[in-house]
Design an enzyme around this catalytic site. Structure first.
Site, short mmCIF file in Angstrom:
data_model
loop_
_atom_site.label_atom_id
_atom_site.label_comp_id
_atom_site.label_asym_id
_atom_site.label_seq_id
_atom_site.Cartn_x
_atom_site.Cartn_y
_atom_site.Cartn_z
N GLU A 170 77.27 51.36 -31.01
CA GLU A 170 76.64 50.66 -32.33
C GLU A 170 75.18 51.79 -32.77
O GLU A 170 74.89 52.23 -31.92
CB GLU A 170 75.82 49.34 -31.66
CG GLU A 170 75.04 48.79 -32.83
CD GLU A 170 74.88 47.21 -32.60
OE1 GLU A 170 75.79 46.49 -31.94
OE2 GLU A 170 73.83 46.57 -33.17
N ARG A 171 75.49 52.08 -34.00
CA ARG A 171 74.50 53.06 -34.43
C ARG A 171 74.73 54.38 -33.85
O ARG A 171 73.82 55.31 -33.81
CB ARG A 171 72.97 52.48 -34.37
CG ARG A 171 72.58 51.16 -34.84
CD ARG A 171 73.12 50.89 -36.09
NE ARG A 171 72.88 49.33 -36.53
CZ ARG A 171 73.41 48.83 -37.69
NH1 ARG A 171 74.00 49.49 -38.38
NH2 ARG A 171 72.93 47.65 -37.84
N LYS A 305 68.56 41.65 -24.50
CA LYS A 305 68.38 41.28 -25.69
C LYS A 305 68.41 39.89 -25.93
O LYS A 305 69.75 39.43 -25.61
CB LYS A 305 69.23 42.03 -26.76
CG LYS A 305 68.75 41.61 -28.08
CD LYS A 305 69.49 42.63 -29.01
CE LYS A 305 69.62 42.17 -30.56
NZ LYS A 305 70.35 43.24 -31.50
N GLU A 309 68.97 38.04 -32.86
CA GLU A 309 70.28 38.71 -33.70
C GLU A 309 71.25 38.11 -33.27
O GLU A 309 72.46 38.89 -33.03
CB GLU A 309 70.29 40.14 -34.04
CG GLU A 309 69.05 40.81 -34.71
CD GLU A 309 69.03 42.18 -34.86
OE1 GLU A 309 69.83 42.95 -33.96
OE2 GLU A 309 68.65 42.76 -35.83
N ARG A 342 63.52 42.93 -23.72
CA ARG A 342 63.09 43.44 -25.27
C ARG A 342 62.49 42.34 -26.19
O ARG A 342 62.70 41.27 -26.09
CB ARG A 342 64.44 43.66 -25.79
CG ARG A 342 65.24 44.96 -25.21
CD ARG A 342 66.27 45.47 -26.05
NE ARG A 342 66.13 46.23 -27.07
CZ ARG A 342 66.55 45.98 -28.28
NH1 ARG A 342 67.19 44.98 -28.67
NH2 ARG A 342 66.23 47.00 -29.38
N ASP A 381 61.53 48.01 -37.44
CA ASP A 381 62.81 48.40 -36.64
C ASP A 381 63.18 49.90 -37.05
O ASP A 381 64.11 50.08 -37.84
CB ASP A 381 64.11 47.52 -37.48
CG ASP A 381 65.08 47.56 -36.97
OD1 ASP A 381 65.39 48.36 -35.83
OD2 ASP A 381 66.35 47.33 -37.37
N GLU A 409 69.50 56.16 -37.05
CA GLU A 409 70.06 54.99 -37.73
C GLU A 409 69.69 54.84 -39.09
O GLU A 409 70.27 54.58 -40.25
CB GLU A 409 69.80 53.65 -37.18
CG GLU A 409 70.04 52.51 -37.79
CD GLU A 409 69.80 51.14 -37.26
OE1 GLU A 409 69.39 51.06 -36.08
OE2 GLU A 409 70.06 49.87 -37.73
N TRP A 553 66.95 44.04 -50.25
CA TRP A 553 65.85 43.49 -49.41
C TRP A 553 64.53 43.27 -49.99
O TRP A 553 63.46 44.17 -49.63
CB TRP A 553 65.97 44.40 -48.19
CG TRP A 553 66.98 44.66 -47.43
CD1 TRP A 553 67.85 45.73 -47.57
CD2 TRP A 553 67.67 43.92 -46.43
NE1 TRP A 553 68.93 45.79 -46.58
CE2 TRP A 553 68.74 44.69 -45.82
CE3 TRP A 553 67.30 42.63 -45.76
CZ2 TRP A 553 69.51 44.05 -44.99
CZ3 TRP A 553 67.84 42.01 -44.68
CH2 TRP A 553 69.13 42.84 -44.17
C1 GCU Z 1 68.51 46.96 -35.53
C2 GCU Z 1 69.78 47.74 -35.59
C3 GCU Z 1 71.01 46.65 -34.68
C4 GCU Z 1 70.67 46.39 -33.25
C5 GCU Z 1 68.92 45.97 -33.50
C6 GCU Z 1 68.32 46.07 -31.84
O1 GCU Z 1 68.63 45.79 -35.99
O2 GCU Z 1 70.26 47.78 -36.78
O3 GCU Z 1 72.18 47.58 -34.66
O4 GCU Z 1 71.35 45.65 -32.52
O5 GCU Z 1 68.28 46.87 -34.00
O6 GCU Z 1 67.24 47.00 -31.73
O7 GCU Z 1 68.66 44.99 -31.20
#
Ligand code: GCU
Length: 692
Positions: A170-171, A305, A309, A342, A381, A409, A553
């Protein structure tokens, strides 16, 4: 299949220019007497062999006793183990060094010139070895050396956002995940080189997998994909497979960590709840921790986390972050492990900036001793520029971790050159309470259990980071995590010389490129007055944060006919008031708010005048175009190195700059057209197309 050779990054150990090679290098380093005890010492000897061979053009002779017939030698070991070391140093001073610290000293012993590298721990000897080789690579003198070094920050982690069973990141912008979890316990040679890179800059922890341990995007509609997510690493068979990788990292002083899913008792175990207040859940975590430590005795801990999200968390069970973090902490405590919990939690506020402080500050002092609350540098972020998160300095009774993003990112995704070290220096030097007894951000992480977490490790690309110049962000992150007092110029100079050699023109040019790269990105992607997040996101959560799309946004920039910016001040949501008074006052008033954050805190009329007499809208136009010009300048500077840098790296970076310039133009055109559409104010210099 022959693999493309991969890059040594800053561990090239290029021969020091013959003419200027200090004679003493040979005297001290041609013979090495290194202790052979612990596995870490194997790593030490191997690195010295490789490094000295590269630098001096000849492998050192490795001894198992002091080479008394030699003119001089390098002695590496702890004072307890080696007489020569014990006789040559102040043992108390060495013993009082922090974990990872080391001492380098040139002296005479029984008629020989001796360079002593010693430390209270084997891990310190590893760091000291890399430090010595850096010292030599930079051509610094070893005469009269008497140096004590220890890390300023106890914990120095890299957080991989790798998705184990998809081999994706991711990223990540450097190809597939470096780790082939399916192939474990078989180990790839690259893992050793990766451990070397990390240890060379003092990293002492690696989190192997993504904080998103389940993937909550549209892919998860497919149950098979959801099975391929990081939460599975807690299953016994995968834990067993990790032991060899963890042992490899251990040789380099690096502890292994995992990101875990808060719902693991249900997903991995067979409980029907993951409620942190339920005794069965408590027991499940404790037993899981026992199992992990049976396999990996120096395991670092869990990163979580939660309630963010789409990841599950204590809120699912009417519990809070303290309950959630502490149940895991109690499980890890008997083994010396930590929970990195986190603070990236948002969603219940229309402005996410407000939520973090509101959620976590009231919990100060309630987290278990072995919990570190991991906080991103800014309240949004990882934007190209943000204010400091107000959490820093305001949770004195909690161990905090500073989360920085190594990967780019929002800063051009390793197609663009963007050196993060100057941005991180701004963060670290920030005074959290200028009129109180506050500390600078960099002073908050020296106690055990506090530290830095850098997000985004390298990938499987031959150059590790996708863009050669992005290697500097990994280097700089490690150096700052070890010593946040280092200045940008020192870090850049170290990195450039070790990576590209000492040709003065190359050093100067690459240094200038690095220096101007962040300001360029800030200007063309934001306009430089504190706006942010004007990029395209796309349908799937994991895309794209690269292309401009300010329409998507509106909440982040607040553009309307009457002006632009977001009121985060006393008139509106009171975000500015979350800071201590001196900062709150500074941010609350557009006259005193730093210009580079002005529109983060204030919605202002397009024709609001700034200090230099220009209006907000004209400044945004000017900055966007200035960013493009700067990107063009970076490209020209790089092109001037044709023939001075090896072809592979020269062409790779040159091509990236071509793409960067095109993309910078795209950003500037899109943003300035957007500003014009909303403001109706033409650009004084006529660069923005006007309505007919
Ligand atoms: C940002 C990022 C995500 C990541 C998130 C995080 O939103 O775009 O890819 O999961 O940060 O730090 O948990």
């Amino acid at each position: 299949m022959a693999l493309e050779p991969y890059d040594d990054c800053w561990l090239r150990y290029g021969e020091v220019d013959g003419a200027s090679l200090p004679e003493s290098y040979r005297t001290y380093c041609a013979n090495v007497y290194a202790s052979v005890g612990a596995p870490e010492l194997g790593a030490v000897r191997e690195e010295l062999r490789r490094g000295i061979d590269g630098l001096l053009g000849r492998e050192p002779h490795l001894w198992q006793h002091p080479p008394r017939s030699a003119e001089g030698f390098l002695a590496v070991g702890t004072p307890d183990e080696m007489e020569v070391v014990h006789d040559s140093v102040a043992v108390d001073a060495v013993d009082s060094l922090a974990d990872g610290g080391f001492h380098l000293r040139t002296t005479e012993w029984e008629g020989c010139d001796v360079l002593v590298l010693t430390a209270p721990t084997d891990r310190g000897l590893v760091y000291g070895t890399f430090h010595l080789l850096r010292h030599l690579s930079l051509g610094r003198s070893v005469d009269d050396l008497d140096l004590f070094e220890e890390p300023a920050n106890a914990e120095r982690l890299v957080n991989h956002w790798d998705n184990p069973f998809r081999r994706s990141m991711e990223r990540g912008y450097a190809g597939q995940s470096l780790f082939d979890f399916e192939a474990l316990p078989n180990l790839d040679d690259r893992y050793v080189d990766y451990a070397r890179l990390l240890a060379s800059v003092g990293i002492n922890g690696v989190v192997l997998n993504n904080v998103n341990t389940e993937i909550p995007d549209r892919e998860s509609a497919n149950p098979a994909m959801s099975e391929l997510a990081g939460w599975r690493l807690l299953e016994s068979r995968y834990l067993e497979d990790l032991t060899g990788l963890a042992a490899l990292f251990r040789r380099y002083g690096i502890r292994t960590y995992l990101s875990v899913n808060f719902g693991a008792p249900e997903k991995v175990g067979d409980l029907e709840t993951s409620d942190p207040t339920d005794e069965r859940v408590e027991r499940w975590w404790a037993e899981k921790a026992d199992e992990v430590y049976d396999l990996i005795p120096d395991f670092g801990g869990f990163v979580v986390k939660a309630d963010s999200e789409g990841q599950p968390g204590p809120y699912n069970y009417d519990a809070d972050h303290v309950d959630g973090a502490n149940v895991l902490a109690r499980a890890l405590e008997p083994h010396g492990g930590r929970v990195w919990w986190r603070a990236f939690v948002y969603g219940s506020h229309s402005d996410r900036a407000v939520q973090q402080y509101e959620t976590f500050e009231p919990l100060d002092g309630e987290f278990h001793d072995n919990v570190t609350v991991q906080v991103k540098n800014g309240p949004i972020d990882f934007q190209p520029r943000e204010p400091i998160s107000p959490v820093f300095g305001q949770m004195p009774d909690t161990d905090l971790g500073l989360e920085l993003q190594i990967t780019g990112e929002y800063t051009g995704q390793h197609v663009h050159a963007c050196y993060h070290v100057p941005m991180w220096k701004e963060v670290l030097e920030f005074d959290t309470d200028p009129e109180g007894h506050g500390k600078r951000v960099k002073e908050l992480f020296s106690d055990p259990g506090t530290g830095l977490a850098g997000v985004g490790g390298p990938g499987a690309d031959p150059n590790w980071t996708g863009h050669y110049l992005a290697q500097a962000n990994l280097y700089g992150y490690g150096r700052l995590a070890w010593n946040p007092d280092l200045d940008t110029a020192t870090i850049t100079d170290e990195w450039v010389r070790q990576t590209f050699g000492h040709d003065p023109e190359v050093v100067e040019t690459v240094t200038d490129v690095m220096h101007d790269s962040w300001p360029a990105v800030v200007d063309y992607t934001t306009g430089g007055l504190g706006l942010m997040h004007m990029m395209y996101n796309g349908e799937a959560r994991l895309e794209n944060h690269y292309d401009p799309n300010p329409e998507e946004w509106p909440g982040y920039h607040g553009a309307s006919e009457d002006g632009i910016g977001v009121d985060r001040n006393a008139r509106a949501n009171g975000f500015a008031q979350q800071y201590p008074d001196a900062l709150a006052d500074r941010y609350d008033d557009p006259e005193t708010c730093p210009e580079e954050l002005l529109l983060f805190f204030h919605h202002l009329p397009w024709d609001h005048e700034l200090d230099d007499g220009r209006t907000v809208v004209q400044t945004l136009y000017d900055n966007c175009f200035a960013g493009v010009e700067l990107a063009e300048t970076l490209r020209e500077r790089w092109r001037s190195l044709d023939g001075r840098v090896d072809e592979r790296r020269f062409r790779h970076v040159a091509e990236r700059f071509d793409e960067q310039v095109v993309q910078a133009e795209r950003w500037a055109e899109t943003l300035t057209a957007f500003f014009y559409d909303h403001s109706g104010v033409p650009d004084e210099l006529g660069r923005v197309p006007r309505d007919e």
